[in-house]
Scaffold this active site. Structure first.
Site, PDB file in Angstrom:
ATOM      1  N   ASP A 106       0.679  -1.232  -0.108  1.00 10.20           N
ATOM      2  CA  ASP A 106       0.241   0.180  -0.030  1.00 10.20           C
ATOM      3  C   ASP A 106       0.962   1.270  -0.112  1.00 10.20           C
ATOM      4  O   ASP A 106       0.362   2.364   0.373  1.00 10.20           O
ATOM      5  CB  ASP A 106      -0.813   0.053   0.977  1.00 10.20           C
ATOM      6  CG  ASP A 106      -0.104   0.365   2.478  1.00 10.20           C
ATOM      7  OD1 ASP A 106       0.901  -0.196   2.619  1.00 10.20           O
ATOM      8  OD2 ASP A 106      -0.846   0.749   3.546  1.00 10.20           O
ATOM      9  N   GLU A 107       2.163   1.118  -0.442  1.00  9.07           N
ATOM     10  CA  GLU A 107       3.045   2.483  -0.546  1.00  9.07           C
ATOM     11  C   GLU A 107       3.721   2.341  -1.793  1.00  9.07           C
ATOM     12  O   GLU A 107       4.248   1.391  -2.393  1.00  9.07           O
ATOM     13  CB  GLU A 107       3.842   2.350   0.761  1.00  9.07           C
ATOM     14  CG  GLU A 107       3.228   3.238   2.062  1.00  9.07           C
ATOM     15  CD  GLU A 107       4.196   3.320   3.093  1.00  9.07           C
ATOM     16  OE1 GLU A 107       3.869   4.063   4.160  1.00  9.07           O
ATOM     17  OE2 GLU A 107       5.597   3.081   2.678  1.00  9.07           O
TER      18      GLU A 107
END
Length: 392
Positions: A106-107
DNA sequence: TCTGGGGTCCTAGGACCC
DNA sequence: TCTGGGGTCCTAGGACCC
């Protein structure tokens, strides 16, 4: 992405609107093993957070309910599904930005230097050189205006991407914009959820100085405690420590930290990052010394590791590592490096077994302590056949 | 309170080589 | 009798990140 796993579940289950959501291990009415993976913002109000034991989260949720708060829903981690959502988001980003470094599910870092045109790029370089050698140009109105123009272009682009993620995937992201990965990352920790924090080069030190040292990526609980003993609490305090002192305390990492405290980071946005190891581990519901149970588990893990290796197009490995965690959390690893690469199931099974068997008797486990977890991993990976390397 | 799973990077000692 | 310096690889453990 904001509370990524919990946000996906909330999106998919409108009936949970307004409720606490905790994605993680099965709480089993308070006796479950494992931890919280992600809690949504409602659950965070009760003190529930990532990495907290699930049993503790369960008790906090019960206490909150008694005080009149909404119910909390506990859900298992659906990793395969979250990976597919992650991929879709990365595809959206890549439609706008050519240089993207995904660092986790998620980054990602986005290289937005293309938001500067040629003339402006030149000025930005002048300014960043000026940062290393303070002098006159720093306050030049021309340089500052140029940066503002670049940053405004970048901000427009970020907002477009955020809007598309929101409309296509019904999820929010928080973004940090800065002159390096370090500053972007630290900025992205602010204004969550659905935020955007911009730190222009002229304000890097103003941004960093008041932050607690634990906000610097790489400073965890141990290093933070070490610095607190030395009466160092803020980045401003850390900045006053000499490079030599930091190196003597922390080794190589000290030299790195010396730069970071001043907001200096010249690491590149890397698009191609390949895994250096593949591993599986499992914590059992009950600690055990049952040889048949443990060996069966070990064999299953070996098979999964090899399957993942093949899916990722890795042609072989040289090093095998077996990890054992006892009931008292003492964790031991044993590894062995082969003379040549292999991808054979029989060899991996044999090597893993050779490393593991001594833990079942008094050779590696003198007090015969029950085992809580075992794991298997491979490293020293070969990706493509040697011939194709020659051709390239 | 009781601590998941999948990773990366660094350190330090010992073996070995020149 | 008393044992250098530099480099690489292997092994084990630890801090940290999401």
């Amino acid at each position: 992405m904001d509370a990524f796993f919990a946000a996906i579940e909330e999106r998919n289950n409108p009936q949970f609107a307004g409720l606490g959501i905790v994605v993680g291990a099965d709480p089993k009415n308070g006796i479950g093993r494992g931890v919280v993976s992600t809690a949504n913002y409602q659950a965070r109000k009760y003190g529930i957070h990532s990495a907290m034991p699930i049993s503790q989260a369960f008790r906090l949720a019960q206490a909150a309910l008694k005080r009149g708060n909404p119910e909390t829903i506990f859900l298992p981690v659906n990793g395969a599904y979250y990976s597919r959502v992650s991929q879709k988001i990365m595809e959206i980003i890549q439609r706008y930005v050519p240089l993207v470094e995904q660092t986790s599910i998620d980054e990602a870092y986005l290289d937005l230097t293309f938001c500067a045109d040629e003339r402006e790029k030149h000025n930005v370089i002048l300014v960043s050189e000026e940062r290393a050698h303070p002098g006159s140009l720093w306050d030049s109105g021309q340089a500052r205006m140029t940066i503002t123009a670049d940053y405004n272009k970048a901000i427009d682009l970020i907002n477009k991407i955020k809007a598309e993620i929101a409309s296509q995937e019904k999820l929010t992201a928080t973004v940090g914009l800065g002159s390096s990965k370090l500053i972007a990352k630290m900025a992205s920790a602010k204004n969550k959820p659905d935020g955007l924090t911009v730190v222009i080069p002229a304000e890097v030190e103003k941004f960093l100085d008041p932050l607690p040292i634990g906000d610097i990526p790489g400073i965890g609980p141990k290093t933070e405690e070490f610095f607190h003993q030395k009466k160092i609490f803020k980045v401003a305090d850390l900045k006053k420590i000499s490079r030599e002192q930091l190196i003597s305390w922390l080794g190589k990492w000290g030299a790195d930290l010396y730069q970071k405290a001043k907001g200096i980071d010249d690491s590149a946005v890397e698009t191609e990052r390949e895994a250096k190891s593949i591993s599986e581990q499992e914590t059992f519901e009950e600690d055990t010394l049952s040889g048949s149970f443990l060996i069966e588990k070990l064999n299953k893990m070996v098979e999964r590791v090899l399957e993942r290796m093949r899916n990722e197009d890795i042609k072989g490995f040289k090093t095998v590592t077996v990890t054992v965690r006892f009931f008292d959390f003492q964790t031991i690893s044993r590894s062995h490096t082969l003379g040549e690469f292999t991808d054979k199931l029989s060899i991996l099974k044999m090597e893993a077994l050779k490393l593991f068997l001594p833990f079942l008797d008094r050779r590696e486990n003198p007090k015969l302590k029950p085992i809580r977890l075992i794991g298997v991993g491979v490293e020293n990976l070969k990706r493509i056949e040697e011939e194709s390397i020659q051709k390239r």
